[in-house]
Scaffold this active site. Structure first.
Site, short mmCIF file in Angstrom:
data_model
loop_
_atom_site.label_atom_id
_atom_site.label_comp_id
_atom_site.label_asym_id
_atom_site.label_seq_id
_atom_site.Cartn_x
_atom_site.Cartn_y
_atom_site.Cartn_z
N CYS A 1 16.08 -17.99 -29.77
CA CYS A 1 15.12 -17.85 -28.68
C CYS A 1 15.54 -16.72 -27.73
O CYS A 1 15.52 -15.57 -28.11
CB CYS A 1 14.93 -19.18 -27.95
SG CYS A 1 13.41 -19.26 -26.98
N HIS B 1 13.98 -23.52 -32.19
CA HIS B 1 14.99 -24.47 -31.73
C HIS B 1 14.97 -25.71 -32.63
O HIS B 1 14.00 -25.95 -33.35
CB HIS B 1 14.67 -24.94 -30.31
CG HIS B 1 14.87 -23.91 -29.26
ND1 HIS B 1 16.12 -23.52 -28.83
CD2 HIS B 1 13.98 -23.19 -28.53
CE1 HIS B 1 15.99 -22.61 -27.88
NE2 HIS B 1 14.70 -22.40 -27.67
#
Length: 480
Positions: free
Chosen positions: A330, A427
């Site tokens: 991310c 994630h």
């Protein structure tokens, strides 16, 4: 509205774990129970079924209840971006970014949302177990409080006060809390528990009685230290347990100043063939690191400056020269590119920051936030897995031609030409046993597997531990 609220004598006294254990115990009794937190402050969030986000502690509590995640479980989530400012998430959606000094002006709107979410949960479930934040003893915050007594009084929810004996001064913690509360707030407290006792609880009988004598509150038990708590997902990055292992694949995670959504690390920490190091500020990257993870962050450009201030950019270059690997997740993925631009000033002052230049990639921050659970396929192994996205910004560049994964046949993430630098927006992928096994196999490490099943076992053990040492029936009977 049947509910009970666990408040603490301070931060980090074990409220989240107590709520999770009570939720699990209530569910084992056949009670349809749900967790609730009026206001949380955390950059570690989970994606909900209704397309929002809540704090990771409430996600664990929902798991204890056997429920899908819903944004009503954490009505207000504050996600710090700077030392004085935070993104404000209300019922799962971002409404503003505000400085601390301006936050009080939002209280009426936030309290309305808090009470609305609580009411809906109460209508859908037989019991709601509420977690406070910080401590009601912070009476300077009481006029604008929505997290502790402000909520308890508005919703008429009885309170159980939890104190942590491990940090010392537990009598003063509880008696002192009563001393500073006004009478109406103190009247909401129906009793107390003493948490994290090491040794023989019988040795504290005199102190336990003194607390009741001074406060008039009944005690509901002394809870010994729960040794397996480290196996449950951590809400704070520095609470991630890293077992001392002399051998194994050495994975080093850079503990960024605004580290976010680091739930990938818990499953890795529990792998016997992995040695995980959380690298704090001021520490050099170990020379024996095999893989460096640059995790998510709430402030990509801010944490790029933080990373460089530690000298980690120089350490990463040396790590790669030694043949090491780097994985960015991310915000960490965004950092690996050539530039990170924020023309609208969404995460801070508008501008462009040079990235680490380890991937041919440029990122532009955009106003829309992507919040979704995702099924993907790992490009290197062909292994399908589940994860989630929770980010702003779009990344593109030449290294996207070598994707980390595919989602619905579309490329996701990027890999450098030599394959040793990889990045992904996904994630939660290491919670997937199949993916974790495939990823570790690249480094010759066999995975133990069974992570999610192990978390459920620990929750069952936690509930049983609380049943043995606390008057759980008495605590649940306080709910009204």
């Amino acid at each position: 509205m049947p509910a009970i609220m666990i408040q603490g004598t301070g931060s980090n006294v074990g409220k989240s774990l107590l709520v999770a254990g009570l939720c699990r115990a209530a569910r084992a009794r056949g009670i349809d129970v749900a967790p609730f937190k009026p206001q949380n402050m955390s950059n570690n969030a989970a994606v909900t079924v209704d397309g929002g986000e809540i704090g990771r502690a409430q996600a664990l509590q929902a798991l204890a209840c056997g429920l899908p995640l819903h944004s009503d479980m954490n009505a207000v989530l504050l996600k710090p971006q700077t030392d004085t400012g935070a993104q404000i998430i209300v019922q799962g959606k971002r409404i503003a970014t505000a400085e601390a000094r301006n936050y009080a002006a939002l209280r009426p709107r936030l309290m309305t949302a808090v009470l609305d979410s609580f009411r809906r949960l109460s209508q859908r479930h037989d019991l709601v177990i509420v977690e406070g934040a910080g401590s009601p003893a912070e009476i300077n915050l009481r006029p604008r409080d929505i997290a502790n007594m402000g909520f308890a009084r508005a919703a008429n929810v009885p309170v159980l006060l939890a104190a942590d004996i491990d940090r010392g001064g537990v009598i003063a913690q509880i008696v002192g809390t009563q001393a500073v509360l006004d009478h109406a707030d103190a009247a909401m407290i129906r009793g107390f528990v003493v948490n994290r006792f090491r040794g023989d609880p019988a040795l504290f009988e005199d102190g336990y009685t003194m607390i009741s004598d001074h406060t008039g509150w009944p005690g509901f038990g002394v809870l010994p230290w729960f040794a397996d708590a480290w196996k449950l997902p951590a809400e704070d990055a520095f609470d991630i347990a890293t077992p001392k292992r002399a051998k194994g694949l050495h994975i080093v995670c850079l503990a960024l100043s605004r580290i976010a959504n680091f739930d990938d690390l818990d499953p890795l920490a529990q792998e016997p063939g992995v040695r995980l190091t959380m690298l704090g500020p001021g520490r050099a990257l170990p020379g024996d690191a095999d893989v460096v993870i640059i995790p998510g962050t709430k402030s990509t450009r801010g944490d790029l400056a933080f990373l460089r201030a530690q000298g980690w950019d120089i350490d990463l270059a040396a790590h790669l020269r030694r043949g090491g690997h780097v994985l960015g997740i991310c915000g960490g993925y965004q950092m690996l590119g050539d530039t990170v631009s924020d023309p609208q000033g969404i995460e801070g002052p508008a501008g462009t920051t040079q990235g680490l230049g380890l991937l041919r990639l440029d990122t532009v921050m955009t106003g829309d936030k992507r919040l979704t659970e995702t099924t993907a396929t790992h490009a290197a192994s062909g292994q399908p897995f589940r994860g989630y996205e929770i980010h702003i910004g779009r990344s593109d560049g030449a290294d996207r031609a070598r994707p980390f994964a595919h989602i619905d046949d579309q490329p996701e993430g990027a890999i450098s030409a030599d394959g040793r630098v990889q990045g992904s927006y996904l994630h939660g992928m290491f919670r997937d046993d199949g993916f974790r096994a495939a990823w570790l196999a690249q480094f010759g490490v066999a995975s133990r597997g069974g992570y999610d099943a192990g978390v459920l076992r620990v929750l069952d053990d936690l509930a049983a531990h609380m049943e043995r040492h606390l008057d759980v029936a008495g605590i649940l009977s306080l709910a009204r």
